[in-house]
Design an enzyme around this catalytic site. Structure first.
Site, short mmCIF file in Angstrom:
data_model
loop_
_atom_site.label_atom_id
_atom_site.label_comp_id
_atom_site.label_asym_id
_atom_site.label_seq_id
_atom_site.Cartn_x
_atom_site.Cartn_y
_atom_site.Cartn_z
N GLY A 242 0.82 -1.22 0.00
CA GLY A 242 0.00 0.00 0.00
C GLY A 242 0.84 1.25 0.00
CE1 TYR A 362 -2.81 8.60 2.50
CE2 TYR A 362 -5.17 8.61 2.86
CZ TYR A 362 -4.09 8.83 2.05
OH TYR A 362 -4.29 9.29 0.78
CD GLU A 363 -2.46 2.80 2.45
OE1 GLU A 363 -1.56 2.05 2.03
OE2 GLU A 363 -3.43 3.16 1.77
N GLY A 364 0.49 4.25 7.73
CA GLY A 364 1.75 4.38 8.45
C GLY A 364 2.23 5.81 8.44
CD GLN A 369 5.72 4.50 6.21
OE1 GLN A 369 6.26 3.51 5.72
NE2 GLN A 369 4.42 4.54 6.49
#
Lengths: 382, 262
Positions: A242, A362-364, A369
């Site tokens: 993602g 979002y998505e980390g 990260q």
């Protein structure tokens, strides 16, 4: 990225530019202002095979690769980040785990229509108390013999309310924490499955972000995705991929902001000449262009590694981290070139700056990260 | 219905400049596009195929790099592409081009031939009609809508400046299309990624076997005497008028300048 593009990539990029110019750009402002989910665009994307880009034709996909998919999210986001994330969540977070971990029956029933764009997909991992620490899941799936009974809620779910299929995580062995999480495929019409509060957001305002509420939802055993209690790994692998999508979205936003600023500085006159003639303007744009190219190359690298079947998780995290920070920096500095006009809603640049912020979250988050990247460094170096 | 569409790759004239010294177009560095009237013809052919079945074949004459345009047309959904390319064809005017195209068409099965009204680089609007003459089939030019197809008959509307005429024609026939006829579809992702399965068939003069006297510069009766660039006068007045009002306005202006002599 010309050096990695083959003839198909070039043709696809041409198609995307034409599609975005006619279908996405003209409504981007309205989609934001009216907080309107771009349903008509998603329908057209399905019509032209954009909802199943990096999947083989046998599975119902369009037969492209990750580089093509990355290009699509980037080009869409260059005009409208909302449209970009609809595609990214659908493709990376819902279709991909089903294609990777699904049974033949699940692929037939769910993946095929997802890739054709007959169904829209979503993914639910985050909960009110389980954000970056995804191990704090409370949603529970109880084995009732013939079926699982799932109860709990998921937060900040992209495409919620418009999606037909949801890949969600739930505890199947609450004692075992991350080793007791499993992944399930839910259909929007399952009894007890409802969409809760819609979030009012700062950016990507056309994208639908809602809570999912599951109240004793009966989920057939055949809807378990992947192996029992292996759901945490499914979710983490899904997020790895993602990140390429979100990195591409962030690169797109930055490119869009540079496009807007480049046009504006040629028109805007101060001290008797176009501000494009000032070295400050030229140097600013040169910086933004260079850093955006670097973000693009990191993203291309991650996509290419995934296409080659090589490990890419670290590179995807680096791409997402750098591209997100860059999108925020580029939109902020590009807006500065507009002066006061940039702060008004007459120009698209303020929307781009608002849209850029979510890519750092979002998505980390950026911090998540860095956790991933430093984790890989420890593995590599001991 | 077997449909053959004639398509030309042209420079994007919206991004083009003219060399004032020589009076010719500066083609260097200008991107190429599918000629807009021809693209409408391709879309019309694909629509007819979707409603009535059949096959859409594209024929294009040009240098080898025309292949890139034909790949784009594959991506839009056409079934087969032929590239007619030979050094011997270089310099052909509309007459020689029509001769070459019609010879190629005669080697294929067809019910309907579609050509764009005119190419944006030459603007002659001669190739479509001349091809119909060489093929000895009926033609309707300036098609602004395709209304129906039944009993082997095509029903169309032909555009004139301020009105249109409904016409019908039995197949085989040739029509020339206007870019306003439809909105061309985009390339399809699946067709793009499946490109390796598609091949462009090449036709050279070895296949067409035309005499040297009817092709290329030698076979072209057109002789360009002079080209010049028309300067736009700065004192141009723009008016929005109906054709009748415009005619009256021109007449009034001429009479005024002429001191009432006109």
């Amino acid at each position: 990225m010309e050096f990695v593009m083959n003839e198909k990539h070039r043709l696809f990029d041409k198609m995307l530019k034409e599609f975005v110019e006619k279908e996405v750009k003209p409504i981007a402002k309205d989609v934001d202002e009216e907080e309107r989910f771009p349903e008509e665009t998603v329908r057209k994307m399905a019509e032209y095979g954009l909802m199943g880009i990096p999947f083989s034709e046998e599975t119902g996909g369009s037969g492209g690769d990750m580089v093509s998919y990355m290009l699509a999210v980037m080009r869409l986001s260059q005009a409208c980040a909302t449209t970009g994330v609809v595609l990214s969540a659908h493709t990376s977070l819902c279709a991909w785990p089903i294609s990777e971990y699904g049974t033949d029956a699940q692929k037939q029933k769910y993946l095929k229509p997802l890739l054709k764009g007959e169904y829209l997909g979503a993914f639910g991992l985050t909960e009110p108390d389980a954000g970056t620490d995804a191990s704090m899941q409370k949603t529970i799936a109880v084995d009732k013999g013939d079926y699982y009974e799932i109860s709990g809620s998921k937060f900040f779910i992209t495409n919620a309310g418009y999606a037909d299929i949801y890949v969600i995580t739930a505890l199947t062995d609450p004692e075992a924490k991350t080793r007791g999480i499993s992944t399930f495929i839910l259909e929007k019409d399952m009894e007890g499955f409802t969409i809760g509060k819609k979030e009012m957001k700062m950016g990507i305002r056309g994208s639908s972000t809602c809570e999912l509420i599951m109240d004793k939802v009966k989920v057939p055993k055949t809807n378990l995705l992947g192996r029992l209690n292996k759901g945490f790994s499914v979710a983490m692998k899904t997020l790895d991929g993602g990140r390429i999508g979100i990195a591409a979205q962030a690169v797109g936003i930055a490119k869009g902001a540079i496009d807007e600023a480049y046009d504006y500085v040629k028109e805007r006159k101060q001290f008797g000449k176009a501000i494009a003639s000032f070295q400050n303007t030229q140097f600013t744009l040169a910086d933004l262009e260079t850093n955006t190219e670097a973000a693009l190359l990191l993203t291309v690298q991650a996509a290419l590694l995934k296409d080659q079947g090589k490990p890419f998780a670290k590179q995807a995290a680096m791409a997402k981290l750098h591209a997100a920070q860059n999108a925020m920096n580029v939109t902020t500095r590009a807006l500065q070139l507009f002066g006061g006009y940039g702060f008004t809603r007459e120009y698209d640049i303020e929307r781009m700056m608002r849209d850029a912020k979510i890519t750092e979250i979002y998505e980390g988050t950026n911090e998540a990260q860095k956790m991933v990247i430093s984790g890989h460094m420890r593995k590599e170096r001991g | 219905m077997n449909i053959i569409v004639l398509v030309k790759q042209v420079p994007d004239t919206t991004e083009m400049n003219i060399d004032k010294e020589t009076g010719t177009l500066i083609r260097k560095g200008v991107p190429t596009i599918v000629n807009p009237d021809d693209l409408a013809g391709v879309e019309a052919a694909l629509n007819l195929k979707e409603s009535h079945g059949g096959k859409v074949t594209v024929l294009s004459m040009g240098p080898p790099q025309t292949a890139s345009m034909l790949k784009e047309l594959y991506a839009r959904g056409v079934d087969e592409c032929f590239l007619i390319s030979d050094r011997a064809f270089a310099g052909s005017d509309t007459w020689a081009t029509s001769k070459i195209l019609s010879t190629a068409i005669n080697m294929l099965d067809y019910d309907l031939v579609i050509a764009g009204r005119q190419a944006i680089d030459g603007d002659t609007a001669q190739v479509g009609p001349q091809v119909a003459e060489f093929l000895n089939i009926p033609q309707i030019s300036y098609i602004e809508s395709i209304d129906d197809y039944k009993d082997n008959t095509l029903f169309v509307s032909k555009a004139y400046e301020t009105y249109s005429v409904k016409m019908k024609c039995k197949l085989p026939c040739l029509i020339t299309t206007l870019s306003g006829l439809n909105t061309p579809r985009y390339m399809h992702a699946k067709h793009i990624f499946n490109m390796d399965a598609k091949e462009i068939s090449m036709l050279t003069n070895e296949d067409l076997k035309l005499e040297k006297s009817v092709i290329g510069l030698k076979g072209s009766p057109t002789k360009v005497f002079k080209t010049s660039v028309k300067d736009v006068q700065k004192d141009t007045v723009k008016l929005r008028l109906s054709p009748e009002e415009a005619a009256q306005k021109i007449l009034d202006t001429l009479q005024k300048e002429d001191g009432g002599q006109a």
